[in-house]
Write a protein that holds these residues in place. Structure first.
Motif, PDB file in Angstrom:
ATOM      1  N   GLY A  92      40.168  27.145  49.912  1.00  0.00           N
ATOM      2  CA  GLY A  92      40.054  26.243  48.522  1.00  0.00           C
ATOM      3  C   GLY A  92      39.601  27.278  47.383  1.00  0.00           C
ATOM      4  O   GLY A  92      39.203  26.535  46.389  1.00  0.00           O
ATOM      5  N   ILE A  93      39.257  28.380  47.637  1.00  0.00           N
ATOM      6  CA  ILE A  93      38.580  29.209  46.407  1.00  0.00           C
ATOM      7  C   ILE A  93      39.541  30.233  46.099  1.00  0.00           C
ATOM      8  O   ILE A  93      39.906  31.080  47.078  1.00  0.00           O
ATOM      9  CB  ILE A  93      37.434  29.759  46.898  1.00  0.00           C
ATOM     10  CG1 ILE A  93      36.407  28.778  47.511  1.00  0.00           C
ATOM     11  CG2 ILE A  93      36.738  30.644  45.537  1.00  0.00           C
ATOM     12  CD1 ILE A  93      35.347  29.330  47.982  1.00  0.00           C
ATOM     13  N   THR A  94      40.037  30.245  44.890  1.00  0.00           N
ATOM     14  CA  THR A  94      40.966  31.373  44.359  1.00  0.00           C
ATOM     15  C   THR A  94      40.456  31.823  43.020  1.00  0.00           C
ATOM     16  O   THR A  94      39.817  30.904  42.313  1.00  0.00           O
ATOM     17  CB  THR A  94      42.364  30.903  44.166  1.00  0.00           C
ATOM     18  OG1 THR A  94      42.639  29.966  43.262  1.00  0.00           O
ATOM     19  CG2 THR A  94      43.068  30.463  45.691  1.00  0.00           C
ATOM     20  N   ASP A  95      40.854  32.959  42.367  1.00  0.00           N
ATOM     21  CA  ASP A  95      40.629  33.515  41.306  1.00  0.00           C
ATOM     22  C   ASP A  95      41.739  34.692  40.952  1.00  0.00           C
ATOM     23  O   ASP A  95      42.284  35.044  41.730  1.00  0.00           O
ATOM     24  CB  ASP A  95      39.214  34.054  41.358  1.00  0.00           C
ATOM     25  CG  ASP A  95      38.460  34.060  39.797  1.00  0.00           C
ATOM     26  OD1 ASP A  95      37.288  34.231  39.851  1.00  0.00           O
ATOM     27  OD2 ASP A  95      39.109  33.818  38.925  1.00  0.00           O
ATOM     28  N   GLN A  96      41.758  34.740  39.768  1.00  0.00           N
ATOM     29  CA  GLN A  96      42.650  35.564  38.947  1.00  0.00           C
ATOM     30  C   GLN A  96      42.046  37.031  39.306  1.00  0.00           C
ATOM     31  O   GLN A  96      41.211  37.567  39.131  1.00  0.00           O
ATOM     32  CB  GLN A  96      42.920  35.459  37.564  1.00  0.00           C
ATOM     33  CG  GLN A  96      43.360  34.220  37.416  1.00  0.00           C
ATOM     34  CD  GLN A  96      43.453  33.881  35.688  1.00  0.00           C
ATOM     35  OE1 GLN A  96      43.075  34.492  34.928  1.00  0.00           O
ATOM     36  NE2 GLN A  96      44.123  32.793  35.458  1.00  0.00           N
ATOM     37  N   GLY A  97      43.327  37.990  39.303  1.00  0.00           N
ATOM     38  CA  GLY A  97      42.984  39.530  39.411  1.00  0.00           C
ATOM     39  C   GLY A  97      43.421  40.142  38.112  1.00  0.00           C
ATOM     40  O   GLY A  97      43.069  39.603  37.058  1.00  0.00           O
ATOM     41  N   GLU A  98      43.958  41.382  38.069  1.00  0.00           N
ATOM     42  CA  GLU A  98      44.182  42.082  36.759  1.00  0.00           C
ATOM     43  C   GLU A  98      45.299  41.794  36.203  1.00  0.00           C
ATOM     44  O   GLU A  98      45.413  41.487  35.043  1.00  0.00           O
ATOM     45  CB  GLU A  98      44.465  43.616  37.159  1.00  0.00           C
ATOM     46  CG  GLU A  98      43.188  44.149  37.927  1.00  0.00           C
ATOM     47  CD  GLU A  98      43.684  45.445  38.363  1.00  0.00           C
ATOM     48  OE1 GLU A  98      43.466  46.449  37.566  1.00  0.00           O
ATOM     49  OE2 GLU A  98      44.113  45.630  39.645  1.00  0.00           O
ATOM     50  N   VAL A  99      46.468  41.147  36.616  1.00  0.00           N
ATOM     51  CA  VAL A  99      47.889  40.756  36.386  1.00  0.00           C
ATOM     52  C   VAL A  99      48.171  39.462  36.874  1.00  0.00           C
ATOM     53  O   VAL A  99      49.331  39.178  37.467  1.00  0.00           O
ATOM     54  CB  VAL A  99      48.735  41.771  36.678  1.00  0.00           C
ATOM     55  CG1 VAL A  99      48.549  43.137  35.708  1.00  0.00           C
ATOM     56  CG2 VAL A  99      48.855  42.266  37.913  1.00  0.00           C
ATOM     57  N   PRO A 100      47.244  38.332  36.439  1.00  0.00           N
ATOM     58  CA  PRO A 100      47.685  36.969  37.105  1.00  0.00           C
ATOM     59  C   PRO A 100      48.902  36.572  36.241  1.00  0.00           C
ATOM     60  O   PRO A 100      49.470  35.151  37.055  1.00  0.00           O
ATOM     61  CB  PRO A 100      46.615  36.246  36.815  1.00  0.00           C
ATOM     62  CG  PRO A 100      45.908  36.826  35.546  1.00  0.00           C
ATOM     63  CD  PRO A 100      46.560  38.293  35.416  1.00  0.00           C
ATOM     64  N   ASN A 101      49.315  36.643  34.928  1.00  0.00           N
ATOM     65  CA  ASN A 101      50.176  35.762  34.350  1.00  0.00           C
ATOM     66  C   ASN A 101      51.579  35.747  34.979  1.00  0.00           C
ATOM     67  O   ASN A 101      52.285  36.721  35.399  1.00  0.00           O
ATOM     68  CB  ASN A 101      50.495  36.406  33.037  1.00  0.00           C
ATOM     69  CG  ASN A 101      49.103  36.309  32.013  1.00  0.00           C
ATOM     70  OD1 ASN A 101      48.177  35.551  32.349  1.00  0.00           O
ATOM     71  ND2 ASN A 101      49.085  37.096  30.966  1.00  0.00           N
ATOM     72  N   GLY A 102      52.117  34.349  35.011  1.00  0.00           N
ATOM     73  CA  GLY A 102      53.439  34.221  35.481  1.00  0.00           C
ATOM     74  C   GLY A 102      53.330  33.826  37.154  1.00  0.00           C
ATOM     75  O   GLY A 102      54.274  33.508  37.803  1.00  0.00           O
ATOM     76  N   TYR A 103      52.280  34.006  37.671  1.00  0.00           N
ATOM     77  CA  TYR A 103      51.783  33.739  39.183  1.00  0.00           C
ATOM     78  C   TYR A 103      50.665  32.642  39.370  1.00  0.00           C
ATOM     79  O   TYR A 103      49.926  32.476  38.567  1.00  0.00           O
ATOM     80  CB  TYR A 103      51.382  34.741  39.828  1.00  0.00           C
ATOM     81  CG  TYR A 103      52.275  36.071  39.482  1.00  0.00           C
ATOM     82  CD1 TYR A 103      52.007  36.885  38.522  1.00  0.00           C
ATOM     83  CD2 TYR A 103      53.456  36.446  40.345  1.00  0.00           C
ATOM     84  CE1 TYR A 103      52.536  38.126  38.275  1.00  0.00           C
ATOM     85  CE2 TYR A 103      54.130  37.742  40.127  1.00  0.00           C
ATOM     86  CZ  TYR A 103      53.753  38.637  39.144  1.00  0.00           C
ATOM     87  OH  TYR A 103      54.317  39.622  38.929  1.00  0.00           O
ATOM     88  N   ASN A 104      51.144  31.941  40.429  1.00  0.00           N
ATOM     89  CA  ASN A 104      50.139  30.780  41.036  1.00  0.00           C
ATOM     90  C   ASN A 104      49.809  31.121  42.292  1.00  0.00           C
ATOM     91  O   ASN A 104      50.784  31.535  43.077  1.00  0.00           O
ATOM     92  CB  ASN A 104      50.484  29.534  40.502  1.00  0.00           C
ATOM     93  CG  ASN A 104      50.210  28.700  39.341  1.00  0.00           C
ATOM     94  OD1 ASN A 104      49.316  29.356  38.517  1.00  0.00           O
ATOM     95  ND2 ASN A 104      50.601  27.549  38.832  1.00  0.00           N
TER      96      ASN A 104
END
Lengths: 115, 115
Positions: B53-65
């Motif tokens: 239930g917990i997610t977060d963005q890394g260095e290169v998140p654009n274009g991905y879910n």
């Protein structure tokens, strides 16, 4: 900004010829330094974790050491099956006060051991 | 234990197509992450999760879910594939994110080509 620099980029050794790989890092709040081995077409395979300067760990022909600025992976009497790319990575806290951590990888050293 | 498994191993997409890369681990690890590996760039973090239930963005998140509905599974979705997303994708997991036992274990990878 975190920096992890591995040298050399490539190293070719004769079987039995000992050498060392270097990983120099710039990071604040180091929570661990990791060494991985990666064979072509496969995922990285965990080798060692080092947590503090002066720490050493060994596994078969490999020995990892850590100082405040760099880590060395010493390979003693290598065999052809030690040929692989060796990756170094550093872990630090990412968000101030939070519980998120960031792992930054170097570009690796390609080791080739000739029989 | 199977460790970290990824499917598919290879995939070819056309620009604009969407797809999901699957990742599962059977080690009851709380931390999971996705990386991409490109020549000369090293491994880069796309997204991560510190628990179900917990997610977060890394260095290169654009274009991905990503989403994480269970401890075991952590799928990566490409929303509208672009040639710049041609890469090798690795999923990894660890028992914790920043404390002890934070070494990450990697899956075998998915090689994605976007035409």
């Amino acid at each position: 900004e975190d920096q992890v620099t591995q040298s050399p980029e490539a190293l070719r050794l004769q079987e039995g010829e000992s050498s060392s790989l270097n990983c120099s890092y710039t990071v604040s709040g180091l929570r661990g330094l990791f060494w991985y081995r990666q064979d072509p077409g496969k995922g990285p395979e965990f080798l060692f974790t080092l947590y503090s300067a002066g720490e050493e760990k060994e596994k078969e022909r490999l020995k990892a050491t850590l100082t405040k600025k760099e880590s060395f992976l010493h390979i003693t009497a290598p065999k052809p099956e030690d040929s692989a790319t060796y990756l170094c990575a550093v872990l630090r806290r990412w968000n101030s006060g939070g519980s998120n951590y960031k792992l930054t990888f170097g570009k690796g050293t390609l080791l080739t051991v000739n029989p | 234990n199977a460790g970290v498994t990824q499917t598919p191993k290879f995939q070819v997409l056309k620009t604009g197509q969407s797809m999901t890369l699957q990742c599962a681990q059977d080690m009851n690890h709380e931390y999971m992450s996705w990386y991409r590996q490109d020549p000369g760039m090293g491994l880069r973090l796309i997204h991560y999760s510190v628990g179900a239930g917990i997610t977060d963005q890394g260095e290169v998140p654009n274009g991905y879910n990503v989403s994480r509905s269970t401890t075991e599974d952590f799928p990566l979705r490409l929303l509208s594939a672009a040639p710049s997303q041609t890469s090798v994708y690795f999923c990894a997991s660890s028992r914790t994110s920043g404390g002890l036992y934070n070494e990450q274990f990697f899956g075998p990878g998915t090689r994605l080509t976007v035409l």
